[in-house]
Write a protein that holds these residues in place. Structure first.
Motif, mmCIF file in Angstrom:
data_model
loop_
_atom_site.group_PDB
_atom_site.id
_atom_site.type_symbol
_atom_site.label_atom_id
_atom_site.label_comp_id
_atom_site.label_asym_id
_atom_site.label_seq_id
_atom_site.Cartn_x
_atom_site.Cartn_y
_atom_site.Cartn_z
ATOM 1 N N SER A 6 -20.876 10.982 0.332
ATOM 2 C CA SER A 6 -19.544 10.678 0.600
ATOM 3 C C SER A 6 -19.158 11.726 1.541
ATOM 4 O O SER A 6 -18.093 11.594 2.559
ATOM 5 C CB SER A 6 -18.764 10.755 -0.544
ATOM 6 O OG SER A 6 -19.282 9.742 -1.440
ATOM 7 N N GLN A 52 -15.261 5.057 -1.982
ATOM 8 C CA GLN A 52 -16.181 4.888 -3.306
ATOM 9 C C GLN A 52 -14.980 4.281 -4.326
ATOM 10 O O GLN A 52 -15.294 3.691 -5.280
ATOM 11 C CB GLN A 52 -16.642 6.212 -3.585
ATOM 12 C CG GLN A 52 -17.740 6.127 -4.658
ATOM 13 C CD GLN A 52 -18.577 7.404 -4.798
ATOM 14 O OE1 GLN A 52 -18.281 8.279 -4.047
ATOM 15 N NE2 GLN A 52 -19.379 7.398 -5.425
ATOM 16 N N ASP A 64 -18.907 2.883 1.236
ATOM 17 C CA ASP A 64 -19.200 4.055 0.232
ATOM 18 C C ASP A 64 -19.302 3.291 -1.138
ATOM 19 O O ASP A 64 -18.541 3.147 -1.733
ATOM 20 C CB ASP A 64 -18.236 5.049 0.256
ATOM 21 C CG ASP A 64 -19.024 6.300 -0.608
ATOM 22 O OD1 ASP A 64 -19.891 6.463 -1.334
ATOM 23 O OD2 ASP A 64 -18.376 7.571 -0.388
ATOM 24 N N GLU A 65 -20.640 2.770 -1.411
ATOM 25 C CA GLU A 65 -20.892 1.878 -2.569
ATOM 26 C C GLU A 65 -19.693 0.805 -2.876
ATOM 27 O O GLU A 65 -19.245 0.987 -4.082
ATOM 28 C CB GLU A 65 -20.994 2.862 -3.862
ATOM 29 C CG GLU A 65 -22.029 4.190 -3.874
ATOM 30 C CD GLU A 65 -22.293 4.831 -4.826
ATOM 31 O OE1 GLU A 65 -22.226 4.176 -5.903
ATOM 32 O OE2 GLU A 65 -22.205 6.056 -4.957
HETATM 33 MG MG LIG Z 1 -20.065 9.594 -3.198
#
Ligand SMILES: [Mg+2]
Ligand SMILES: Nc1ncnc2c1ncn2[C@@H]1O[C@H](COP(=O)(O)OP(=O)(O)OP(=O)(O)O)[C@@H](O)[C@H]1O
Length: 247
Positions: free
Chosen positions: A50, A90, A166-167
């Motif tokens: 991240s 995220q 991010d995910e």
């Molecule tokens: Mg992360």
């Protein structure tokens, strides 16, 4: 290297550690991402994935080395790069006082797209993400998965040539994640965007990436595979990735 859309040259990022000294989150990374490339980024928790995104987005500056996005320093050229980068964070990072439609339209609003057009585009993406009928809901009235879909709509609604994810699908049920992965792939390939996709899942990385980079803690590149150029079978590739992750 010329022609790279995103370039890291000897980039390190450290933070002050709680007990003094420094916590190195990113350690001398060199990475060039070409225009139109789909890069999957894998690595154990805390390995700096991240943090790499915050550096690309110009939300933080490197402690050492340099980052270039479209040939510019994203921290110093933050305004000039406005609208060039879309991020799915995220966590959803929605504005609680805005309805779903206005949250999904936020990126377009920051790019000064007129209200009618931005609402049409945001509404289109909410519908593609299965949120028709929820346009007027506030985030507190949506489930976690629905909120994440609003955040994805917000990123996809912009025509930003660079997409950082991010995910994005980790909070969703597998069926929805599967559908959105396919949606993500067609969006990125149709429009030739450059995409970096962080995930913890080897299967997801293999599905969305043309290239796969595994980081080891603190962010250093443990392996860099061009999946389209690999002749090894899927089991051998998985074994190689697993070994790099464990390193
Ligand atoms: Mg992360
Ligand atoms: N703003 C910050 N201040 C202090 N430490 C930070 C900050 N941001 C990140 N870190 C630290 O840097 C390291 C890398 O964090 P980062 O969030 O980039 O990891 P990650 O690879 O995204 O992890 P995860 O897979 O769990 O999301 C961690 O040890 C984290 O605690």
């Amino acid at each position: 290297m010329t022609g790279a859309e995103i370039l890291f040259e000897g980039v390190s990022k450290w933070f002050p550690a709680a007990r003094g000294g420094r916590l190195v989150a990113v350690d001398r990374i060199d990475l060039a991402v070409a225009r139109g490339e789909r890069l999957a980024l894998l690595g154990q928790t805390g390995c700096g994935k991240s943090t790499l995104f915050t550096l690309i987005a110009g939300l933080a500056r490197p402690s050492e080395g340099r980052v270039l996005v479209e040939g510019r320093d994203p921290f110093r050229a933050f305004a000039a790069l406005r609208g060039r980068i879309a991020i799915v964070f995220q966590n959803d990072r929605l504005l609680p006082w805005r309805r779903a439609l206005d949250n999904a339209a936020l990126g377009l609003e920051l790019m000064d797209v007129p209200p009618a057009e931005r609402h049409a585009r945001a509404g289109h993406w909410l519908a593609r993400l299965g949120l028709s009928g929820h346009e007027r809901d506030y985030p507190h009235a949506l489930s976690g998965g629905m909120r994440q879909r609003v955040a994805i709509a917000r990123a996809f609604a912009t025509d930003a040539p660079i997409l950082l994810c991010d995910e994005p699908f980790s909070a969703l049920d597998e069926l929805t994640a599967q559908r959105l992965r396919a949606e993500f792939l067609s969006l990125v390939t149709e429009t030739g965007r450059t995409a970096i996709f962080i995930t913890h899942s080897i299967s997801e990385a293999l599905e969305v990436g043309q290239r796969l980079v595994v980081l080891r803690r603190p962010a250093r590149i443990a392996c860099d595979l061009r999946l389209d150029a690999i002749t090894a079978g899927p089991d051998a590739i998985r074994a190689q990735i697993r070994a790099a992750l464990a390193a």
